[in-house]
Design an enzyme around this catalytic site. Sequence first.
Site, PDB file in Angstrom:
ATOM      1  N   ARG A 159      44.937  32.701  40.476  1.00 21.10           N
ATOM      2  CA  ARG A 159      44.468  32.259  39.281  1.00 21.10           C
ATOM      3  C   ARG A 159      44.361  33.260  38.241  1.00 21.10           C
ATOM      4  O   ARG A 159      44.422  32.942  36.894  1.00 21.10           O
ATOM      5  CB  ARG A 159      42.831  31.820  39.534  1.00 21.10           C
ATOM      6  CG  ARG A 159      42.145  31.072  38.322  1.00 21.10           C
ATOM      7  CD  ARG A 159      41.101  30.324  38.735  1.00 21.10           C
ATOM      8  NE  ARG A 159      39.748  31.133  39.120  1.00 21.10           N
ATOM      9  CZ  ARG A 159      38.809  30.758  39.194  1.00 21.10           C
ATOM     10  NH1 ARG A 159      38.782  29.522  39.903  1.00 21.10           N
ATOM     11  NH2 ARG A 159      37.610  31.602  39.517  1.00 21.10           N
ATOM     12  N   GLY A 228      33.422  38.510  39.990  1.00 22.79           N
ATOM     13  CA  GLY A 228      32.626  39.555  40.950  1.00 22.79           C
ATOM     14  C   GLY A 228      31.321  39.203  40.501  1.00 22.79           C
ATOM     15  O   GLY A 228      30.949  38.485  39.525  1.00 22.79           O
ATOM     16  N   GLU A 250      34.380  36.489  35.076  1.00 20.60           N
ATOM     17  CA  GLU A 250      34.002  35.192  35.865  1.00 20.60           C
ATOM     18  C   GLU A 250      32.839  35.561  37.012  1.00 20.60           C
ATOM     19  O   GLU A 250      33.352  36.317  37.988  1.00 20.60           O
ATOM     20  CB  GLU A 250      34.992  34.506  36.810  1.00 20.60           C
ATOM     21  CG  GLU A 250      34.806  33.017  37.065  1.00 20.60           C
ATOM     22  CD  GLU A 250      34.151  32.965  38.370  1.00 20.60           C
ATOM     23  OE1 GLU A 250      32.928  32.908  38.410  1.00 20.60           O
ATOM     24  OE2 GLU A 250      34.910  33.227  39.444  1.00 20.60           O
ATOM     25  N   LEU A 251      31.691  35.758  36.591  1.00 21.44           N
ATOM     26  CA  LEU A 251      30.702  36.509  37.140  1.00 21.44           C
ATOM     27  C   LEU A 251      29.695  35.583  38.041  1.00 21.44           C
ATOM     28  O   LEU A 251      30.291  34.203  38.596  1.00 21.44           O
ATOM     29  CB  LEU A 251      29.692  36.957  35.956  1.00 21.44           C
ATOM     30  CG  LEU A 251      30.789  38.070  35.013  1.00 21.44           C
ATOM     31  CD1 LEU A 251      29.725  38.530  34.189  1.00 21.44           C
ATOM     32  CD2 LEU A 251      31.289  38.989  35.986  1.00 21.44           C
ATOM     33  N   CYS A 284      31.015  31.124  44.270  1.00 22.25           N
ATOM     34  CA  CYS A 284      30.126  31.132  43.096  1.00 22.25           C
ATOM     35  C   CYS A 284      29.798  29.766  42.665  1.00 22.25           C
ATOM     36  O   CYS A 284      28.693  29.481  41.844  1.00 22.25           O
ATOM     37  CB  CYS A 284      30.679  31.984  41.802  1.00 22.25           C
ATOM     38  SG  CYS A 284      32.371  31.431  41.611  1.00 22.25           S
TER      39      CYS A 284
END
Length: 475
Positions: A159, A228, A250-251, A284
């Site tokens: 990605r 992460g 992207e958390l 996530c």
Amino acid sequence: MISPHDLFIDGQWRPAADGRRFAVHDPADGSELAQFAAATEADCLAAVDAAADALAGWAATPPRQRSEILRTCFDTLTAEREQFAGLIVAENGKAYADALGEASYAAEFFRWFAEEAVRIGGDFRLSPSGDKTIVVRRDPIGVSVLITPWNFPAAMATRKIAPALAAGCSVVLKPASQTPLTAAYVVEVLRRAGVPAGVVNLVTPVPAGPAVSAMLHHPAVRKLSFTGSTEVGRLLLREAADQVVSSSMELGGNAPFVVLPGADVDAAVEGAMLAKMRNGGSACTAANRFYVHDSLVEDFTARITVAMKGITMGPGADRSNELGALVSPEERDKVARLVDQAVADGATLALGGETPEVGAFYPPTVLTDVRHGSEINQIEIFGPVTAIVSFNDVDEAIAMANDTIYGLIAYVYGDPAQALAVAQRIDAGMVAVNRGVLSDPAAPFGGTKQSGLGREGSSEGILEFLEEKYIGIEV
């Protein structure tokens, strides 16, 4: 499937400069799978230098040529999908069906961005004053450091790699140390597809912090893309600030799953199982907090308990198992601690909650009477645990759904009109209405608040690796 166990720098697989290696384990039984090269800081900087040297040539490569290489990667990953999935199972521990789904999902990013590579747009217009022509180009942002997690070791790599290469950027990939074999296989597929030397590099520093900091302070690095935890994301943003490195994050997530009055309970349970149990809950996007209306909570709890009880747990190598191991004993123990604390806080254990003696497994677990605001509702569980909170007012449910620092994804089940109205009031980057799965390479993936910055996938994903350049031409 044989995967390289070394670093990949400037088109060559090679050991670490000091020869150090670290063990990669199968979380299902703790056995050692491989000894992987532990990159030094010098190795990481050499990878950045290689990416910098390769950047101009790759950026000048015709978009169609870049597209064809990415398409070849899609074809290869698709043809080798079953072996690919087996590799993911071995080092990540997830069930084979989940690994097979990830293998397909990961490949799709190469197909999608192969198509986006030839559609990079710009703009051409006359200025309002009529004194010049305004030309806007979109150029590759430059050398990009890509940092990926262990829970989706293939998809999180593709990605990021696919849009970066489609845009004309060169990259340095740093995968999680728990799952480097999958990343190395993806890089090997790129090498086989004809990616020029230096365009893609792979490093695995242990410990990671000092080496990543060194890379982010290298003057050639212009982009950081990280997936992460929010905690690590904050640290990386501070590091990136010194050189003003453009950052995509992207958390973490803390997804609410809201079941409105009048919802179809069967459909809600079916969607809940998808939203909760995909990847064994280690996602996530996994539903984390279940808010169920008072009129439905007893029925919903009974049905989801039956569904969770029917899941078979065991090593992913046995393809009949639906729930594999967590990635490590430490992750298993974290989940167990959250469940134990929730029970101590007054929650009722309806199913599960007992840790097996062998492997990093945790059983399907259902908690009821969970108090909103308890620890298990505040952080990502990242495991197969359903925590149910009841509500009696829709406004109350929305307030509880929004009562978090996170805003990645939410799920709403109910009458379509009411569910859509609720979805519009939930503060999240993505909302699934009467659906249990939302991720799609063609859709923009990302969150609000402390769940991240920027978007991945879709036509927006390639923009993260492009910079606009304005050229004014005298008329």
